[in-house]
Design an enzyme around this catalytic site. Structure first.
Site, PDB file in Angstrom:
ATOM      1  N   ASP A  73       1.793   3.832   2.951  1.00 13.46           N
ATOM      2  CA  ASP A  73       0.845   4.757   2.335  1.00 13.46           C
ATOM      3  C   ASP A  73       1.526   5.833   1.487  1.00 13.46           C
ATOM      4  OD1 ASP A  73      -1.694   5.637   1.706  1.00 13.46           O
ATOM      5  OD2 ASP A  73      -1.964   6.788   3.541  1.00 13.46           O
ATOM      6  N   ASP A  74       2.014   6.896   2.110  1.00 10.04           N
ATOM      7  CA  ASP A  74       2.614   8.027   1.385  1.00 10.04           C
ATOM      8  C   ASP A  74       3.932   8.424   2.042  1.00 10.04           C
ATOM      9  OD1 ASP A  74       0.300   8.847  -0.526  1.00 10.04           O
ATOM     10  OD2 ASP A  74      -0.660   8.666   1.432  1.00 10.04           O
TER      11      ASP A  74
ATOM     12  N   GLU B 114      -3.301  17.046   0.164  1.00  9.82           N
ATOM     13  CA  GLU B 114      -3.666  16.998  -1.251  1.00  9.82           C
ATOM     14  C   GLU B 114      -2.896  18.038  -2.065  1.00  9.82           C
ATOM     15  OE1 GLU B 114      -7.846  17.437  -0.706  1.00  9.82           O
ATOM     16  OE2 GLU B 114      -8.215  15.263  -0.615  1.00  9.82           O
ATOM     17  N   GLN B 115      -2.604  19.184  -1.461  1.00  9.05           N
ATOM     18  CA  GLN B 115      -1.816  20.200  -2.150  1.00  9.05           C
ATOM     19  C   GLN B 115      -0.413  19.701  -2.474  1.00  9.05           C
ATOM     20  OE1 GLN B 115      -1.916  23.552   0.514  1.00  9.05           O
ATOM     21  NE2 GLN B 115      -3.839  24.375  -0.319  1.00  9.05           N
TER      22      GLN B 115
ATOM     23  N   HIS C 204      -6.344   0.515   4.867  1.00 11.85           N
ATOM     24  CA  HIS C 204      -6.474   1.207   6.156  1.00 11.85           C
ATOM     25  C   HIS C 204      -7.445   0.480   7.092  1.00 11.85           C
ATOM     26  CE1 HIS C 204      -3.968   4.591   5.095  1.00 11.85           C
ATOM     27  NE2 HIS C 204      -4.624   4.718   3.965  1.00 11.85           N
TER      28      HIS C 204
ATOM     29  N   HIS D 126       0.851  -1.196   0.000  1.00 13.94           N
ATOM     30  CA  HIS D 126       0.000   0.000   0.000  1.00 13.94           C
ATOM     31  C   HIS D 126       0.884   1.242   0.000  1.00 13.94           C
ATOM     32  CE1 HIS D 126      -3.943   2.040   1.385  1.00 13.94           C
ATOM     33  NE2 HIS D 126      -3.067   2.998   1.084  1.00 13.94           N
TER      34      HIS D 126
ATOM     35  N   GLY E 173      -8.341   8.800  -2.309  1.00 19.24           N
ATOM     36  CA  GLY E 173      -8.758  10.133  -1.893  1.00 19.24           C
ATOM     37  C   GLY E 173      -9.461  10.069  -0.546  1.00 19.24           C
TER      38      GLY E 173
ATOM     39  N   GLU F  21     -11.161   4.428   6.297  1.00 17.59           N
ATOM     40  CA  GLU F  21     -10.141   5.389   6.733  1.00 17.59           C
ATOM     41  C   GLU F  21     -10.873   6.607   7.310  1.00 17.59           C
ATOM     42  OE1 GLU F  21      -6.118   7.661   5.050  1.00 17.59           O
ATOM     43  OE2 GLU F  21      -7.579   6.862   3.645  1.00 17.59           O
TER      44      GLU F  21
END
Length: 501
Positions: free
Chosen positions: A433-434, A200-201, A376, A104, A318, A351
């Site tokens: 994740d990120d 998100e930015q 998640h 993920h 998202g 999530e």
């Protein structure tokens, strides 16, 4: 074939009838109850060999020492805890541990921001624009790009840096733009809405760097390199297959993206024979319209047909709380069955901490649509039926501890609901994740938070071993490649234990 049961496992009956008494309970009954609980937890049935038992004892002592310290990292925001984690002896062991697969991770956050700034922004023809809302955008071009929405003036980065008295500070400012890191996370991100807006930015800011075709090729290779350095041997990458572009403005289709990913993966495997490979889970944003998601599902079906060894399936990504629910897209998600084809789903679901909302039902709907894994699943413990279904169907939860904390679902990771799931031995894998947005690479940081914080003293080396094997078992790899992966991982695990014995 190596499987979860191939490591030596001890079974005892899990049902025990208590003898009711008004006096002193039988101590042997208490011992059996404690044993039964221990056997149910993640890794509880993994029998450790002598060398493994020694490392397990060492880890337990190290964990007790960290828990008794003045500052306990899992109880702190990760941005503040990271320096402490770096000093942790447990973390040093986890970095060397073969962790199996990362299942993920999002493509736009795969590679460290330091590499993006120090490598990519120093390349020729890289332009930057400072927007009216104090954001930035990047674009590679043969000539100065035309003004765009929010970007009225583009500057060549090479020229701009030449005017800087302190280019290093300028680079640090770019890094701050491209990550969520802040020294005061609680003050700067007082709510989920604010942290998600910044989150998100950050993706939008990095897009122009990553999607330049020559950069994307190097980006994939660097991403695999960072995973490999963290002792990860396989990746399933969630990606929207963004349109890649050339210096002259030429834009490529999604097939170009997949072919490039496939080519880079094969080259990396050739350079690193102990790396098994990588696949893509095609993902689109849940804020899209029903017609757009229908088109995306049809596109995923075609891409999987064209690239069966690369495209693993489909997901909706998202923010769940502000996006459409899975049920809203039921017509689109039913298309594969109506067309008589199979398209595996890997849904983000649960999530959220907004219990009782439409979003909260996503974990049930994900299972209704036969999701392969649950991304998640923070809300899963509040859904006993969904929890039972995911267990009986062997649908694993993709646990991303640092992401859940940074995005303000939980502050103290000891209180993460996954602690309940781990105590029950729920099917689970650990992922990140990120990672670039959180200032991490690989999986070691998330393994630390899961092992030390969420698992507590109950989590032992057997827990780590089972979680690593799970990442192979619950991957989308076909059976023959799973067998190869098990063998590769076991060889690495044996060497890891030998080095620590």
């Amino acid at each position: 074939m190596i499987s979860m049961c191939q490591v030596a496992v001890m079974y005892v009956p899990l049902l025990w009838v208590l003898r009711v008494t008004d006096g002193m309970p039988d101590p042997s009954q208490r011992d059996v109850l404690i044993l039964q609980e221990a056997l149910r937890q993640t890794g509880g049935r993994v029998a450790l060999l002598a060398a493994e038992q020694k490392l397990d004892a060492d880890l337990r002592q190290l964990k007790q020492d960290e828990m008794s310290g003045a500052q306990f990292p899992p109880a702190m925001h990760f941005f503040k805890a990271k320096p402490l984690i770096h000093k942790s002896s447990i973390f040093q062991v986890l970095k060397k541990m073969p962790k199996g697969a990362a299942l993920h991770i999002h493509s736009s956050a795969l590679v460290s921001v330091d590499w993006l700034v120090q490598n990519v922004t120093y390349r020729p023809n890289c332009y930057i624009c400072f927007t009216w809302d104090n954001s930035i955008r990047f674009l590679f071009s043969n000539s100065r790009p035309f003004p765009q929405l929010n970007c009225f003036y583009w500057q060549l980065l090479e020229t701009l840096r030449a005017t800087m008295e302190d280019p290093e500070e300028f680079d640090d400012s770019l890094i701050r733009h491209l990550t969520l890191f802040t020294e005061d996370p609680e003050g700067d991100y007082p709510s989920q809405d604010i942290v998600w807006q910044r989150f998100e930015q950050a993706f939008n800011k990095a897009a122009g760097l990553i999607t330049h075709a020559p950069v994307l090729k190097d980006y994939f290779y660097q991403g695999l390199t960072e995973l490999h350095l963290d002792n990860i041997m396989y990746l399933e990458l969630r990606s929207g297959l963004s349109q890649t572009y050339e210096l002259d403005g030429t834009v490529h289709d999604k097939s170009f993206y997949v072919k490039m990913f496939q080519e880079v993966t094969e080259n990396f495997k050739a350079d690193h024979p102990d790396f098994l490979g990588a696949r893509i889970i095609y993902s689109v944003n849940r804020a899209l319209s029903l017609s757009d998601v229908k088109a995306a599902v049809k596109g995923a079906i075609q891409l999987q047909k064209d690239f069966p060894d690369v495209v693993a399936g489909f997901d909706l990504v998202g923010r769940e709380d502000s996006g459409n629910s899975l049920w809203n897209f039921r017509e689109a998600l039913s298309l594969p069955a109506e067309l008589g084809v199979t398209l595996p789903y890997f849904f983000h679901a649960g999530e959220t901490d907004e219990e009782g909302t439409k979003t909260d039902q996503n974990v049930l709907d994900a299972l209704l649509f036969n999701t392969t894994r649950i991304g998640h699943g923070y809300a899963l413990v509040h859904h006993p039926v969904a929890k039972e279904l995911s267990r009986t169907r062997n649908v694993a939860l993709e646990l991303c501890p640092i992401s859940n904390q940074v995005l303000k679902l939980v502050s103290d990771l000891r209180n993460h609901p996954a602690a309940v799931l781990m105590s029950e031995g729920h099917p689970m894998v650990i992922s990140s994740d990120d990672p670039s947005l959180f200032g991490t690479t690989g999986l070691s940081y998330d393994f630390y938070e899961a092992f030390v914080g969420i698992g507590g003293l109950k989590a032992n080396l057997g827990t780590l071993k089972e979680l690593a094997v799970n990442s192979i078992s619950y991957s989308s790899l076909p059976a023959d490649l799973k067998n190869v992966a098990y063998a590769m991982w076991q060889k690495k695990w044996d060497a890891f234990i030998s080095d620590h014995s």
